[in-house]
Design a protein around this motif. Sequence first.
Motif, PDB file in Angstrom:
ATOM      1  N   LEU A 361       0.827  -1.201   0.000  1.00 17.03           N
ATOM      2  CA  LEU A 361       0.000   0.000   0.000  1.00 17.03           C
ATOM      3  C   LEU A 361       0.857   1.244   0.000  1.00 17.03           C
ATOM      4  CD1 LEU A 361      -2.136  -1.375   2.872  1.00 17.03           C
ATOM      5  CD2 LEU A 361      -2.840  -1.296   0.506  1.00 17.03           C
ATOM      6  N   ARG A 362       0.237   2.309  -0.415  1.00 16.38           N
ATOM      7  CA  ARG A 362       0.869   3.612  -0.230  1.00 16.38           C
ATOM      8  C   ARG A 362      -0.186   4.575   0.279  1.00 16.38           C
ATOM      9  NH1 ARG A 362       3.964   4.845  -4.397  1.00 16.38           N
ATOM     10  NH2 ARG A 362       3.217   3.680  -6.173  1.00 16.38           N
ATOM     11  N   PHE A 363       0.283   5.679   0.845  1.00 12.35           N
ATOM     12  CA  PHE A 363      -0.628   6.650   1.416  1.00 12.35           C
ATOM     13  C   PHE A 363      -0.843   7.789   0.439  1.00 12.35           C
ATOM     14  CE2 PHE A 363       1.364   4.826   5.274  1.00 12.35           C
ATOM     15  CZ  PHE A 363       0.227   4.284   5.809  1.00 12.35           C
ATOM     16  N   ALA A 380      -0.332   0.075  -3.951  1.00  9.61           N
ATOM     17  CA  ALA A 380       0.748   0.779  -4.645  1.00  9.61           C
ATOM     18  C   ALA A 380       0.753   0.468  -6.135  1.00  9.61           C
ATOM     19  CB  ALA A 380       2.088   0.383  -4.027  1.00  9.61           C
ATOM     20  N   PRO A 385       2.283   7.906  -6.686  1.00  7.64           N
ATOM     21  CA  PRO A 385       2.531   8.740  -5.510  1.00  7.64           C
ATOM     22  C   PRO A 385       2.053  10.162  -5.750  1.00  7.64           C
ATOM     23  CG  PRO A 385       4.587   8.116  -6.591  1.00  7.64           C
ATOM     24  CD  PRO A 385       3.504   7.335  -7.244  1.00  7.64           C
ATOM     25  N   GLU A 386       1.583  10.766  -4.698  1.00  2.88           N
ATOM     26  CA  GLU A 386       0.980  12.080  -4.827  1.00  2.88           C
ATOM     27  C   GLU A 386       1.629  12.996  -3.794  1.00  2.88           C
ATOM     28  OE1 GLU A 386      -3.483  13.349  -4.634  1.00  2.88           O
ATOM     29  OE2 GLU A 386      -3.335  11.325  -5.437  1.00  2.88           O
ATOM     30  N   ASN A 387       2.095  14.119  -4.232  1.00  3.94           N
ATOM     31  CA  ASN A 387       2.726  15.041  -3.292  1.00  3.94           C
ATOM     32  C   ASN A 387       1.750  16.107  -2.855  1.00  3.94           C
ATOM     33  OD1 ASN A 387       5.307  13.852  -3.261  1.00  3.94           O
ATOM     34  ND2 ASN A 387       5.651  14.668  -5.297  1.00  3.94           N
TER      35      ASN A 387
ATOM     36  N   PRO B  53       0.624   8.813   8.210  1.00  9.01           N
ATOM     37  CA  PRO B  53       1.465   9.504   7.228  1.00  9.01           C
ATOM     38  C   PRO B  53       1.498  11.012   7.441  1.00  9.01           C
ATOM     39  CG  PRO B  53      -0.540   8.738   6.217  1.00  9.01           C
ATOM     40  CD  PRO B  53      -0.515   8.161   7.585  1.00  9.01           C
ATOM     41  N   ASP B  61       9.017  12.790   3.459  1.00  7.44           N
ATOM     42  CA  ASP B  61       7.861  12.929   2.590  1.00  7.44           C
ATOM     43  C   ASP B  61       7.026  11.639   2.638  1.00  7.44           C
ATOM     44  OD1 ASP B  61       6.065  13.467   0.690  1.00  7.44           O
ATOM     45  OD2 ASP B  61       7.461  13.475  -0.995  1.00  7.44           O
ATOM     46  N   PRO B  62       5.754  11.722   3.035  1.00  7.92           N
ATOM     47  CA  PRO B  62       4.949  10.485   3.110  1.00  7.92           C
ATOM     48  C   PRO B  62       4.806   9.780   1.773  1.00  7.92           C
ATOM     49  CG  PRO B  62       3.832  12.335   4.156  1.00  7.92           C
ATOM     50  CD  PRO B  62       5.008  12.906   3.448  1.00  7.92           C
ATOM     51  N   ALA B  63       5.038  10.477   0.668  1.00  5.60           N
ATOM     52  CA  ALA B  63       4.918   9.809  -0.627  1.00  5.60           C
ATOM     53  C   ALA B  63       6.011   8.755  -0.802  1.00  5.60           C
ATOM     54  CB  ALA B  63       4.999  10.840  -1.751  1.00  5.60           C
ATOM     55  N   LEU B  65       6.715   6.571   1.363  1.00  5.50           N
ATOM     56  CA  LEU B  65       6.413   5.438   2.229  1.00  5.50           C
ATOM     57  C   LEU B  65       5.559   4.399   1.505  1.00  5.50           C
ATOM     58  CD1 LEU B  65       6.946   4.688   5.162  1.00  5.50           C
ATOM     59  CD2 LEU B  65       4.794   5.754   5.748  1.00  5.50           C
ATOM     60  N   LEU B  66       6.019   3.170   1.524  1.00  4.37           N
ATOM     61  CA  LEU B  66       5.223   2.042   1.032  1.00  4.37           C
ATOM     62  C   LEU B  66       5.003   1.112   2.217  1.00  4.37           C
ATOM     63  CD1 LEU B  66       6.874   0.966  -2.319  1.00  4.37           C
ATOM     64  CD2 LEU B  66       4.666   2.031  -2.027  1.00  4.37           C
ATOM     65  N   VAL B  67       3.795   0.628   2.360  1.00  5.07           N
ATOM     66  CA  VAL B  67       3.498  -0.260   3.478  1.00  5.07           C
ATOM     67  C   VAL B  67       3.128  -1.623   2.921  1.00  5.07           C
ATOM     68  CG1 VAL B  67       1.944  -0.698   5.380  1.00  5.07           C
ATOM     69  CG2 VAL B  67       2.768   1.598   4.994  1.00  5.07           C
ATOM     70  N   ALA B  68       3.763  -2.650   3.435  1.00  2.00           N
ATOM     71  CA  ALA B  68       3.401  -4.020   3.047  1.00  2.00           C
ATOM     72  C   ALA B  68       2.765  -4.683   4.255  1.00  2.00           C
ATOM     73  CB  ALA B  68       4.634  -4.781   2.598  1.00  2.00           C
ATOM     74  N   ARG B  69       1.571  -5.221   4.063  1.00  2.00           N
ATOM     75  CA  ARG B  69       0.877  -5.887   5.159  1.00  2.00           C
ATOM     76  C   ARG B  69       1.042  -7.386   4.995  1.00  2.00           C
ATOM     77  NH1 ARG B  69      -4.822  -3.222   5.093  1.00  2.00           N
ATOM     78  NH2 ARG B  69      -4.381  -1.163   5.913  1.00  2.00           N
TER      79      ARG B  69
END
Lengths: 482, 193
Positions: A361-363, A380, A385-387, B53, B61-63, B65-69
């Motif tokens: 996932l990404r935020f 993802a 990605p979005e800034n 985030p 920068d939160p962009a 960040l990738l999260v793997a569950r």
Amino acid sequence: MWFPRLGSDRVLRARPVEGPFALTLKQNNAERLSCLNALAEGQGLHRGMAYADARAFCPDLITRPADPAQEARFLHALRRWATRYCPWVGLEGADGLVLDITGSAHLWGGEGEMLADMRARMARTGVSVRLGLADTRGAAWALARHGEGVAPPGAALAALGPLPVAALRLEQATSVALQRLGLRTVADLAAAPRAPLARRFGPGLLLRLDQASGAQAEEISPLADPPHFGVRMALPDPIGLADDVMAGTERLLSRLCARLKAHEMGARVLCLTLRRVDQGSQQLELRLASAMRDPHRILPLFRRGVEGIEAGFGIDQLRLEAVQIEPLPMQQLGHGGPPGQDGLDDLVTRIGNRIGLENVLRFLPADSHIPERAFLIAPAAYSAPENGPWVAPRPRPLRLFPPEPIAGSGARPPKHFRWRRMAFAAARATGPERIAPEWWLEDDNWRSGVRDYWQVETLQGRRLWLYYTPQNPGWFVQGEFA
Amino acid sequence: MPADLSAHFPLRKSRVHEACGPGAPGFAGAVCAQGSGPVLWVVEAWRHEQVNPVAFGAFADPARLLVARAGDQREALAVAEVALGDGAVPLVIVELGAPLSLKAGRRLQLAAKSGGTTGLCLIPEGMGSNAAETRWHCTPVFDASDSTRMRWELIKNKSGTLGVWDVRWDAAARRLDVVPPAGKRPGSQGAPG
């Protein structure tokens, strides 16, 4: 080939019905019959009739709603089937096919035998068909719709002679006007002087007449088969080693990728089917984080799956299919796109094939003051990605968790409290920050009304995010600051 | 006199490090701020705690960040190993809930070495593996004038001395400041052991 009852035959093939049957289609706010079976026509119903009228005529009429998209798909399937007779098969309107059988009729023992075969096969499938065969497309159309028959070579106009002028693919208004002039049949029309007709009706009428008689050429454009992104390979001897399977996959992959490249497509989901000697087969599905068609990048991603395959007595057939594809236009190399993006996509693919592509996932930023809605969580592989601006009017905790109740009363944070079996003494509290629920969204967690958030620093060190619900008194911990 | 923090932080590359204690997420945030490029944060799917985030923006920068569950710890470790060995992501953070065996820790170490990437395991206290390059115990500290103060204690170091530092995070400049421990003389606590 004309299928006078394409729609109703399609439905009746799946679910046969005794008695009059019709399909209804909503046109201009009125249900009208769009296609009916022979029994219904025998009751005096006709196409375009209002459904209510039809029910009055024929109380035991059974109807279903028509599905034009399904009918078009059915016609395409028939078109594909009809390529067994000749390679040039095109669509003719919404319910007909046109075949150019020049040079292929002798393969069936002559035109008559070919038509008989068509008729027999269509009768077996339960789709009524009307066939017309002539030198020209126009004449064949006329024969199929108005009295079946075969026009002998060079005598198309003679065969059409007794047919009404509507058989020339004319507009309704034109054919009615011709009938009023007394020109009822094609023969009458052909015998009439051309110049006054052209002046009265324009060039379209004579064009249709010439196309039927063959004086004017008309081409048949066959429909191209949709591209099929699947390749397979049969092996003379069964293989069992993972390296051999990978080598076979590599060959298939290069062929498939060349085909994808020619169509400017990229594969999103690939399916590798391995058939074993004992007829069992195993499937490997590879879901890619982005559309791609580069065999060197895709091949290593198959490695893990191939090593888990049970080869048994050996594998003798490999089949690779791009199950899901996306447009992937050619791209300039060297410019555009951040470097290393390909490597990241491959990594997401490899992780995604282990834990599921939807778990990587990404935020993304979201416009909300509610702390748990200030961001979106998106896979993802399906998002960029979005800034964007991150909404943070006040400091927010680094860790968020579902609210955990603690003992406390009053609108000020408790001096001493226990949380997760630990005792804390509040040393400093910053707040309150009031956050109201978003009334336009239904959220069970926010049933308790507005929240007053406090940033509480404890003597023990931990900095917690507490909130108080004045409308429904209670204290909760929802997060922890770094 | 404790060693200078700059000798240990930023963390050594191509190694796997461990952080424990209540301040471990903040430590991870500070580590993220040191590098550039994407960060993979591997968590177990059943955990309710999640990274926010919005607050992560104070560190990086939160962009990025990738999260793997992952389904369980075994899967989380497998994902981390793949990501560390791949090299596409320079920093991989794994949140673990159960003890990390020596074998698993060593595998992560080898993967990090082959991929040239840095790994950081956020572990419960006392559940690390001996294969880790360094282990940090991080606790937030109350300070009357400052609400970002943390105490970072280097409790295991394969190639150097141990130490204790009090640090604060400057969110505006995204910078780490080392501050003297509250109420103590600088360096009075961090005797190398």
